[in-house]
Design an enzyme around this catalytic site. Structure first.
Site, mmCIF file in Angstrom:
data_model
loop_
_atom_site.group_PDB
_atom_site.id
_atom_site.type_symbol
_atom_site.label_atom_id
_atom_site.label_comp_id
_atom_site.label_asym_id
_atom_site.label_seq_id
_atom_site.Cartn_x
_atom_site.Cartn_y
_atom_site.Cartn_z
ATOM 1 N N ARG A 146 0.835 -1.222 0.000
ATOM 2 C CA ARG A 146 0.000 0.000 0.000
ATOM 3 C C ARG A 146 0.859 1.257 0.000
ATOM 4 N NH1 ARG A 146 -5.193 -1.870 3.731
ATOM 5 N NH2 ARG A 146 -5.886 -3.457 2.253
ATOM 6 N N ASP B 41 13.854 -15.139 16.094
ATOM 7 C CA ASP B 41 15.099 -15.390 16.830
ATOM 8 C C ASP B 41 15.740 -14.115 17.389
ATOM 9 O OD1 ASP B 41 14.725 -17.992 16.032
ATOM 10 O OD2 ASP B 41 16.157 -17.884 14.377
ATOM 11 N N GLN C 119 5.695 -21.425 18.888
ATOM 12 C CA GLN C 119 6.084 -20.017 19.097
ATOM 13 C C GLN C 119 6.004 -19.167 17.843
ATOM 14 O OE1 GLN C 119 9.988 -20.274 21.706
ATOM 15 N NE2 GLN C 119 9.428 -22.116 20.611
HETATM 16 O O1 F6P Z 1 14.664 -19.033 12.472
HETATM 17 C C1 F6P Z 1 13.421 -19.262 13.049
HETATM 18 C C2 F6P Z 1 13.347 -20.659 13.585
HETATM 19 O O2 F6P Z 1 12.057 -20.854 14.105
HETATM 20 C C3 F6P Z 1 14.417 -21.026 14.616
HETATM 21 O O3 F6P Z 1 14.111 -20.529 15.896
HETATM 22 C C4 F6P Z 1 14.406 -22.526 14.517
HETATM 23 O O4 F6P Z 1 15.647 -23.073 14.910
HETATM 24 C C5 F6P Z 1 14.175 -22.770 13.052
HETATM 25 O O5 F6P Z 1 13.543 -21.607 12.544
HETATM 26 C C6 F6P Z 1 13.317 -23.960 12.745
HETATM 27 O O6 F6P Z 1 13.304 -24.121 11.379
HETATM 28 P P1 F6P Z 1 12.252 -25.024 10.592
HETATM 29 O O7 F6P Z 1 10.926 -24.356 10.658
HETATM 30 O O8 F6P Z 1 12.797 -25.065 9.216
HETATM 31 O O9 F6P Z 1 12.214 -26.348 11.287
#
Ligand code: F6P
Ligand code: ADP
Length: 323
Positions: free
Chosen positions: A25, A127, A255
Site C-alpha cells: 500500500r 530469533d 512459538q
Molecule cells: O529461524 C526461526 C526458527 O524458528 C528457529 O528458531 C528454529 O531453529 C528454526 O527456525 C526452525 O526451522 P524449521 O521451521 O525449518 O524447522
C-alpha cells in the site's frame, strides 16, 4: 512507473503479513507497481511473481505467517540460483526488491545487492539474531507465546512441586530464552552465549529448593550446548541423587504461529512503508530495523557478518530476580 517486488524468506514470523501490506500500500501510494514473490528465494529463482494491489493485501494485518509463503532454499546459495533470480527480476523490469526475513535471508539479500539488485531488507525473525535492529519482527509475539506457556507450566509445576524444563526456539541466539526466563521468573536459564553445565543447573535448582521454593522452571534455548534432551538425560541419570521430579516441554514451532502482537503490527507497518520509500529514494543495500523505537537503516554487509552481542547483565539480573 517503477516496479518493486516483495518476498518473505526463512522462518515465518508474526508481522510478516503486516509488513507486506504496508510495503504494497505504501508503494502504490508512491506510484510504484508492486509485486509479490511466492515462497521466498525458491519463487524468485522460478519466477513465481504475482501482482499485488491494495485489495490483495486486505485482511492480513492480524494474521501470523506469510500470505506469500516462505522457504529454505539451498539452490539460492549457488551462483546459478542467484543468477536466475536476477534474470527473473530483469525480465519483468522489476528494479527493486524487499526481503523480509532473518539472518540467512539478509545474507541472501546482500548477495543480490552485490549482483546489482536494489535490495532493502526488513529484519524479521522470531530469533532476534540480527544486528541492526534492537528487536526483529515476530520476536515480541513469539516471546509472548513462550511466556504464556511458562505461566501455565508454572501452575502445574507448583501443584506437584516439580521442576519443569522448557525449551524455546532461537537457533544460536539466546534472546527468546533469556527474555522468557526473566519475564517468566525462571530459576535457571541456559543460552548458547553463556554456557552452563548440567551440574551448575542442578546446583541452582537444589539451591532454589533450599531457599524454600516448592517448584522450579528451567528455560533453555534450543541452541544451548546442553539443550532439553541433554539436560533431561542428565537429570534422569542422576535422579536418585538429585531427587527432582522433572518434566520437559519443547515449545518448538508453536512459538512461530501466533497472531502478531500490537508492537509487531506497528513495527511491520512502519518498516514496510519505509522500505518502499528508501527504494524510491535510491537507498538500497540496507537493512531496516527498529533502533531506539525508530526505523533505522544499516548497510547489509557488516550486519551479515556479525553475531548479535549478548548482554551479560540480563543473565545476572535473572539470577538476582530468581532469589
Ligand atoms: O529461524 C526461526 C526458527 O524458528 C528457529 O528458531 C528454529 O531453529 C528454526 O527456525 C526452525 O526451522 P524449521 O521451521 O525449518 O524447522
Ligand atoms: P532466516 O532468514 O530466517 O535466518 P535461513 O537461514 O534458513 O532463514 O535463510 C533463508 C534463506 O536465505 C536460505 O534458505 C537461503 O536461500 C538464503 N541464504 C541463507 N544464507 C545465505 C548465504 N550465505 N548466501 C545466500 N543466500 C543465503
Amino acid at each position: 512507473m517503477s516496479r518493486v517486488a516483495v518476498l518473505t524468506s526463512g522462518g515465518d514470523a508474526p508481522g510478516m503479513n503486516a509488513a507486506i501490506r504496508a510495503a504494497v500500500r505504501g508503494g502504490i501510494a508512491l506510484g510504484i507497481e508492486m509485486f509479490g514473490v511466492r515462497h521466498g528465494y525458491s519463487g524468485l529463482i522460478a519466477g513465481d511473481f504475482v501482482p499485488l494491489g491494495p485489495r490483495d493485501v486486505g485482511g492480513i494485518i492480524e494474521v501470523g505467517g506469510t500470505m506469500l509463503g516462505t522457504s529454505r532454499c539451498p539452490a539460492f546459495l549457488t551462483d546459478e540460483g542467484q543468477e536466475s533470480a536476477v534474470r527473473q527480476l530483469l525480465q519483468r523490469d522489476i528494479s527493486g526488491l524487499i526481503v523480509i526475513g532473518g539472518n540467512g535471508s539478509q545474507t541472501g539479500a546482500l548477495a543480490l545487492s552485490r549482483r546489482g539488485v536494489a535490495v532493502v531488507g526488513i529484519a524479521s525473525t522470531i530469533d532476534n539474531d540480527l544486528v541492526g535492529s534492537d528487536i526483529t519482527l515476530g520476536a515480541t509475539t513469539a516471546l509472548g507465546i513462550a511466556l504464556e506457556a511458562i505461566d501455565r507450566l508454572r501452575v502445574t509445576a507448583s501443584a506437584h512441586g516439580r521442576v519443569f524444563l522448557v525449551e524455546v526456539m532461537g537457533r544460536t541466539c539466546g534472546y527468546l530464552a533469556l527474555m522468557a526466563g526473566i519475564a517468566g521468573g525462571a530459576e535457571a536459564i541456559l543460552i548458547p552465549e553463556a554456557e552452563q553445565s548440567p551440574e551448575q543447573v542442578a546446583a541452582a535448582i537444589k539451591d532454589a529448593y533450599q531457599r524454600g521454593k516448592s517448584h522450579a522452571i528451567i528455560v533453555v534455548a534450543e541452541g544451548a550446548r546442553y539443550d532439553a534432551d541433554a539436560l533431561a538425560d542428565y537429570f534422569t541419570e542422576h535422579a536418585q541423587r538429585l531427587r527432582f521430579e522433572l518434566r520437559v516441554t519443547k515449545l518448538g514451532h508453536v512459538q512461530r504461529g501466533g497472531v502478531p502482537c500490537p508492537f509487531d503490527r506497528l513495527s511491520a507497518s512502519l518498516l514496510g512503508a519505509a522500505a518502499v520509500e528508501r527504494i524510491q529514494a535510491g537507498q538500497h543495500g540496507i537493512l531496516l530495523g527498529i533502533v531506539g523505537g525508530e526505523v533505522a537503516a544499516q548497510p547489509l554487509a557488516p550486519i551479515c557478518r556479525s553475531p548479535k552481542p549478548h548482554a551479560p547483565h540480563w543473565l545476572e539480573l535473572a539470577r538476582i530476580l530468581a532469589r
